[in-house]
Motif scaffolding. Structure first.
Motif, mmCIF file in Angstrom:
data_model
loop_
_atom_site.group_PDB
_atom_site.id
_atom_site.type_symbol
_atom_site.label_atom_id
_atom_site.label_comp_id
_atom_site.label_asym_id
_atom_site.label_seq_id
_atom_site.Cartn_x
_atom_site.Cartn_y
_atom_site.Cartn_z
ATOM 1 N N LEU A 673 0.830 -1.198 0.000
ATOM 2 C CA LEU A 673 0.000 0.000 0.000
ATOM 3 C C LEU A 673 0.868 1.253 0.000
ATOM 4 N N ASN A 674 1.782 1.326 -0.925
ATOM 5 C CA ASN A 674 2.655 2.489 -1.056
ATOM 6 C C ASN A 674 1.870 3.630 -1.680
ATOM 7 N N LYS A 675 1.683 4.704 -0.928
ATOM 8 C CA LYS A 675 0.849 5.798 -1.397
ATOM 9 C C LYS A 675 1.393 6.438 -2.660
ATOM 10 N N ASP A 676 2.723 6.374 -2.854
ATOM 11 C CA ASP A 676 3.306 6.936 -4.077
ATOM 12 C C ASP A 676 2.888 6.159 -5.321
ATOM 13 N N CYS A 677 2.398 4.923 -5.121
ATOM 14 C CA CYS A 677 2.005 4.087 -6.257
ATOM 15 C C CYS A 677 0.487 4.005 -6.397
ATOM 16 N N GLU A 678 -0.210 4.957 -5.815
ATOM 17 C CA GLU A 678 -1.671 4.932 -5.900
ATOM 18 C C GLU A 678 -2.123 5.151 -7.339
ATOM 19 N N LEU A 679 -3.046 4.309 -7.797
ATOM 20 C CA LEU A 679 -3.563 4.398 -9.165
ATOM 21 C C LEU A 679 -4.911 5.098 -9.225
ATOM 22 N N GLY A 680 -5.720 4.962 -8.191
ATOM 23 C CA GLY A 680 -7.035 5.587 -8.221
ATOM 24 C C GLY A 680 -7.871 5.152 -7.043
ATOM 25 N N ARG A 681 -9.040 5.800 -6.929
ATOM 26 C CA ARG A 681 -9.966 5.512 -5.841
ATOM 27 C C ARG A 681 -11.356 5.300 -6.414
ATOM 28 N N GLY A 682 -12.109 4.379 -5.805
ATOM 29 C CA GLY A 682 -13.451 4.088 -6.271
ATOM 30 C C GLY A 682 -14.387 3.807 -5.119
ATOM 31 N N GLY A 683 -15.599 3.340 -5.461
ATOM 32 C CA GLY A 683 -16.622 3.092 -4.463
ATOM 33 C C GLY A 683 -16.278 1.996 -3.498
ATOM 34 N N PHE A 684 -15.382 1.045 -3.897
ATOM 35 C CA PHE A 684 -15.058 -0.077 -3.017
ATOM 36 C C PHE A 684 -13.661 0.033 -2.411
ATOM 37 N N GLY A 685 -12.839 0.959 -2.866
ATOM 38 C CA GLY A 685 -11.523 1.041 -2.253
ATOM 39 C C GLY A 685 -10.530 1.833 -3.063
ATOM 40 N N VAL A 686 -9.288 1.827 -2.565
ATOM 41 C CA VAL A 686 -8.172 2.515 -3.208
ATOM 42 C C VAL A 686 -7.308 1.471 -3.902
ATOM 43 N N VAL A 687 -6.763 1.826 -5.075
ATOM 44 C CA VAL A 687 -5.990 0.880 -5.876
ATOM 45 C C VAL A 687 -4.543 1.363 -5.962
ATOM 46 N N TYR A 688 -3.606 0.419 -5.711
ATOM 47 C CA TYR A 688 -2.184 0.709 -5.784
ATOM 48 C C TYR A 688 -1.528 -0.235 -6.782
ATOM 49 N N ARG A 689 -0.377 0.179 -7.263
ATOM 50 C CA ARG A 689 0.427 -0.692 -8.121
ATOM 51 C C ARG A 689 1.637 -1.185 -7.345
ATOM 52 N N THR A 690 1.937 -2.476 -7.472
ATOM 53 C CA THR A 690 3.145 -3.025 -6.863
ATOM 54 C C THR A 690 3.692 -4.109 -7.782
ATOM 55 N N VAL A 691 4.845 -4.663 -7.404
ATOM 56 C CA VAL A 691 5.573 -5.571 -8.284
ATOM 57 C C VAL A 691 5.799 -6.892 -7.573
ATOM 58 N N LEU A 692 5.519 -7.996 -8.261
ATOM 59 C CA LEU A 692 5.822 -9.320 -7.731
ATOM 60 C C LEU A 692 7.311 -9.606 -7.853
ATOM 61 N N ARG A 693 7.765 -10.628 -7.158
ATOM 62 C CA ARG A 693 9.191 -10.958 -7.173
ATOM 63 C C ARG A 693 9.664 -11.364 -8.559
ATOM 64 N N ASP A 694 8.734 -11.864 -9.394
ATOM 65 C CA ASP A 694 9.138 -12.248 -10.754
ATOM 66 C C ASP A 694 9.143 -11.061 -11.716
ATOM 67 N N GLY A 695 8.919 -9.847 -11.200
ATOM 68 C CA GLY A 695 8.978 -8.648 -12.016
ATOM 69 C C GLY A 695 7.661 -8.234 -12.615
#
Length: 954
Positions: A673-695
């Motif tokens: 939940l890195n706020k710098d990676c926030e993508l947007g907000r909607g009726g059900f929640g906030v969306v963030y972008r992150t990276v899996l270990r496989d890239g």
């Protein structure tokens, strides 16, 4: 002694049981206790009487004639509900227990398998939940057949399954089981049938299956298995059915499969298999069904397939096959279904294709050429979207068993043969988008089973024959864009099942038959751009017909056109469509002046009032929510955010589940939940972008409705169900994270942002071409149609929930999230109303109206108009509020089509597509739910609207 008392005493007082009369045996007691815990709405168990000495004459009960003890209990399809309680444990001599197709709930009792004589247990098609107990198989005695299919079971398949060496058949299909296959499953050497299909199982299918020499059926389809197909599967030399379809397998077809000489059905469809289909496939002489569709196979279709003389169904569609169809397939005399569509086949269509007893032939999307018709048992023939340039065979009527004929979007010449009337079994006839000329033969009336007749976009002339009324089942009649003349025949009014009629862009003349108002099922009727005259029919569908559907006929008149017809009585001074006054006088007449409010003005006033009330309601709700939330301290979360509407208790553990792939994140859980990676907000929640270990990037949605979330068990069941929903135009749910105070949903990351962003935000706003917009409209429709086929409603359609991938394809997101909530509380309602204003169907405001898929259709209609116009659903001007639907409807009614299109599209769009799309959007956004089409119908209409020369512009 009462049934309830017997039940209680049996369960809680074993001493009492010992003192009972011996005649009142264990079987009676056990079944009476079992019945006491059930609901029997159809009174199927009324013959079960606790006063009887023996249950052998009770319905569903069978006894051993020698011992007079219960040997079988079969209550399949009795409509029973409740729990499978411990009463059945009294049946110490039972061999078969079958309770399928009922409504039993709760978990599986692990003690059932411990009954020493039990050989078969079938609990399939119920509502059982929870995991399969590991203890169930630890003392399974003589158990040979077990089926828990079609329940709501979750968790892993227990490792103890391998302890049941006597097992012959295992069926756990259609549940939500996850994890890998138990390592010891291949030690069940007596196993003959294994069905684990339609679950969430994953990982490799390791070698070892080849040791099960007695296996007859293996079905692992519709899971998430990956890696290579098991290379030793050919060791199961007695296999009759092998299904690895709809998984993530890669690589080629294992060579050992050629040893499956008894195999009758082989399905590998829906994987990522590559390479060429080996020639040895023709050695599987027992095959009746072969399905290799939806893979990445390449090269030619092997001629050895002609050796499969018993083959009835062959599906090679959606691959990369090249070359031509092998001539050897003429030896497949039993072929009933052939699908080689969507490949790269070339050359001529072999002359043998109609000489076979083919029941289904689909060869669309291949540049093949036609042949003359010949005798056969053909039922379905689809040759659409090719480059056929010959004439239709004059003897096509010999295909008397044909049910579906589609040769649309070709270059067919000549006339429609009169033998078309011999197709008495045909229910779909599509000859559209060709170069056919001449008239529609009167013999068409012989095709009495027709439901859909599509002859649009040809060069047909003459009159529509009155004999068409003999096609009494006809629901779609599409004759637009021809040169048909004469009057619209009154015979059409006798086709009482008609729903879609398009006669536009022809040369029809005369007046429309008044009897057309009897067509009570009409959803669409278009006669625009003809030479019709006189008054429009009054009543039924024609009271609400769109003016665009009758435009281009200057001599037509009527109230819809705001053009009076010559009549004996003058036009009334007052026109108030909302008046309920049925008396002889009018208040407007009494006061001596006209009512100046038009229908459009009244609608606009009503819409503005509705919006104003909604804004006030939202403000009041927000004030109440903020006030109530000040009484509890928010829970701090990673990223420095406050989690509103959540419990105040701290979580003691976290559970991270990925349905496939690596479950680790590159920067650990703190990066979720890195706020710098926030993508947007909607009726059900906030969306963030992150990276899996496989890239690989993923999108994390932090749900902001935690106080309303169901229990962990219910949450996980619903989330896993959503995770199984896969479609090209739906955002894939890849996993989830759970604690009592924090729930995260892990989605695939879509790189090009939302539809809202592409239309309204940023430097590239509304830079989409018409072709891109049409593809978005069609893709959204396909995604929603798939949801509705699964009986799921989206509830929250809006342009911010439509994401665009790197190839321009739309993906519908946030679907089915309402299923996670036991109720819609103000906390969620307020945010939903704010974010979905303009997309919500009118029935959302009425608590007595059932919410159905038609609510999604309404939101889709608004989205269509938003994509075409580039405008938001509701726009607030300096001193006005503009509702998109009303604006487009008014502009279209007044012929100002340019105002219905984004300015960036002007001069660069096909009107033959754009105008019907706008009309379709308005129909979908109808105020009356029953007037809106189903999404599957929307997809069909869009594909009908779509020009054959796709991509010709831009």
């Amino acid at each position: 002694m009462s049934l309830k008392l017997v039940s209680l005493l049996l369960l809680w007082s074993p001493v009492f049981v010992l003192s009972l009369n011996p005649v009142f045996n264990d079987d009676v007691l056990g079944l009476i206790v079992f019945k006491a815990g059930l609901l029997d709405p159809e009174a199927k168990l009324r013959s079960w009487n606790e006063e009887d000495d023996s249950p052998c004459n009770w319905v569903g009960v069978k006894c051993d004639p020698r011992s007079n003890r219960v040997s079988e209990l079969a209550l399949d399809g009795f409509g029973l509900s409740g729990h499978v309680n411990r009463g059945l444990l009294r049946l110490q001599f039972i061999q078969r227990l079958s309770l399928s197709n009922n409504n039993f709930t709760g978990s599986i009792n692990p003690d059932l398998a411990h009954i020493g004589t039990l050989q078969l247990i079938d609990l399939s098609q119920n509502g059982l939940s929870g995991s399969i107990p590991d203890e169930f198989f630890q003392q399974c005695g003589s158990l040979r057949v077990v089926s828990f299919a079609k329940n709501n079971l979750s968790g892993k398949i227990p490792e103890s399954l391998s302890f049941c060496s006597a097992l012959v058949a295992v069926n756990f299909s259609s549940n939500q089981l996850s994890g890998n296959l138990p390592s010891g499953i291949w030690y069940l050497r007596g196993l003959r049938e294994l069905d684990l299909s339609a679950n969430l199982l994953e990982g490799d299918v390791h070698q070892g299956i080849g040791y099960l020499y007695d296996l007859r059926v293996v079905n692992l389809g519709t899971n998430r298995f990956s890696g290579w197909l098991p290379q030793d599967v050919g060791g199961c030399s007695h296999l009759k059915l092998l299904d690895f379809s709809d998984n993530l397998f890669s690589g080629g077809i294992p060579e050992s499969i050629k040893r499956l000489g008894f195999c009758r059905s082989l399905s590998l469809k829906g994987n990522s298999l590559t390479g060429q289909v080996p020639a040895w496939i023709g050695e599987l002489r027992s095959l009746g069904m072969l399905d290799l569709s939806c893979n990445n196979f390449s090269g030619g279709i092997p001629g050895s397939l002609g050796n499969l003389r018993l083959l009835e169904k062959l599906n090679l569609s959606m691959n990369g096959f090249t070359g031509s169809l092998p001539e050897s397939l003429t030896n497949c005399f039993n072929l009933l279904a052939l699908d080689v569509s969507r490949n790269q086949l070339v050359g001529k269509l072999p002359s043998w294709i109609l000489k076979l007893g083919v029941g289904r032939g689909r060869l669309e999307y291949n540049p093949l050429r036609p042949i003359a018709a010949s005798h056969g048992r053909l039922q379905v023939l689809d040759l659409s979207s090719n480059a056929f340039s010959d004439v239709l065979p004059s003897d096509i009527g010999v295909l008397s068993s044909l049910q579906f004929l589609n040769v649309s979007r070709n270059q067919l010449l000549g006339t429609i043969p009169v033998s078309i009337g011999n197709l008495t079994s045909a229910y779909v006839l599509d000859l559209s988008n060709n170069w056919l000329n001449g008239s529609i033969p009167s013999e068409i009336g012989g095709a009495v089973s027709l439901k859909e007749l599509r002859l649009h976009k040809n060069f047909l002339t003459g009159k529509v024959p009155s004999q068409i009324q003999k096609c009494s089942s006809l629901s779609s009649l599409l004759l637009s864009q021809n040169n048909l003349t004469g009057p619209v025949p009154a015979a059409i009014a006798n086709l009482t099942n008609l729903q879609y009629v398009d006669l536009s862009l022809n040369q029809f003349s005369g007046s429309l038959p008044k009897e057309l108002t009897n067509l009570s099922h009409l959803l669409y009727f278009n006669v625009s751009y003809n030479h019709l005259q006189g008054e429009l029919p009054v009543g039924g569908f024609f009271n609400t017909i769109s003016p665009s559907s009758i435009s281009g006929n200057p001599s037509l008149c009527g109230s819809v056109l705001n053009l009076s017809c010559p009549a004996v009585h003058p036009k009334p001074i007052v026109l108030n469509p909302n008046s309920n006054n049925t008396g002889g006088g009018s208040s407007s007449l009494t006061h001596g002046h006209k009512n100046v409010f038009s229908i459009s003005a009244l609608i606009a006033i009503g819409a503005a009032a509705f919006i104003a009330i909604g804004v006030i309601a939202v403000t009041v709700l927000n004030m109440h929510v903020r006030s109530s939330m000040t009484h509890s301290a928010p829970l701090p979360l990673p990223g420095g955010e406050d989690f509103s509407c959540s419990p105040s208790t701290d979580s003691k553990y976290g559970k991270l589940v990925m349905f496939s792939g690596d479950a680790d994140f590159a920067a650990g859980a703190q990066a979720l939940l890195n706020k710098d990676c926030e993508l947007g907000r909607g009726g059900f929640g906030v969306v963030y972008r992150t990276v899996l270990r496989d890239g690989r990037s993923v999108a994390i949605k932090k749900l902001t409705v935690s106080s309303l979330i169901k229990s962990q068990e219910d949450f996980e069941r619903e989330v896993k169900g959503i995770g199984k929903i896969r479609h090209h135009n739906l955002v894939t749910l890849e996993g989830y994270y759970w604690t009592p105070s924090l729930q995260l949903l892990i989605y695939e990351y879509i790189p090009c942002g939302s539809l809202y962003k592409n239309l309204h935000d940023g430097p590239g706003q509304s830079g989409l071409s018409w072709r891109q917009r049409f593809n978005i409209i069609l893709g959204m429709a396909k995604g929603l149609a798939h949801l509705h086929r699964m009986n799921l409603i989206h509830y929250n359609l809006k342009s911010t929930n439509i994401l665009i991938d790197s190839s321009g394809e739309p993906k519908v997101g946030d679907f089915s999230l309402a299923r996670l909530l036991p109720m819609l509380d103000r906390c969620i309602l307020s945010s939903k109303i704010q974010s979905a204003l303009g997309y919500m169907a009118p029935e959302f405001a009425c608590q007595t109206v059932k919410i159905t898929e038609k609510c999604d259709v309404y939101g889709y209609g608004v989205l269509v108009l938003e994509v075409v116009t580039g405008k938001r659903p509701v726009e607030y001007m300096e001193d006005d509020v503009v509702v998109l639907c009303d604006m487009v409807r008014g502009a279209l009614e007044e012929g100002r089509v340019e105002e219905c299109l984004d300015r960036k599209l002007l001069g660069n769009y096909p009107a033959e597509e754009a105008i019907p799309v706008i009309k379709l959007g308005l129909i979908c956004a109808s105020q009356v739910p029953s007037n809106r089409p189903d999404m599957s119908e929307v997809v069909n209409i869009l594909e009908l609207i779509q020009c054959p020369s796709e991509g010709h512009e831009d």
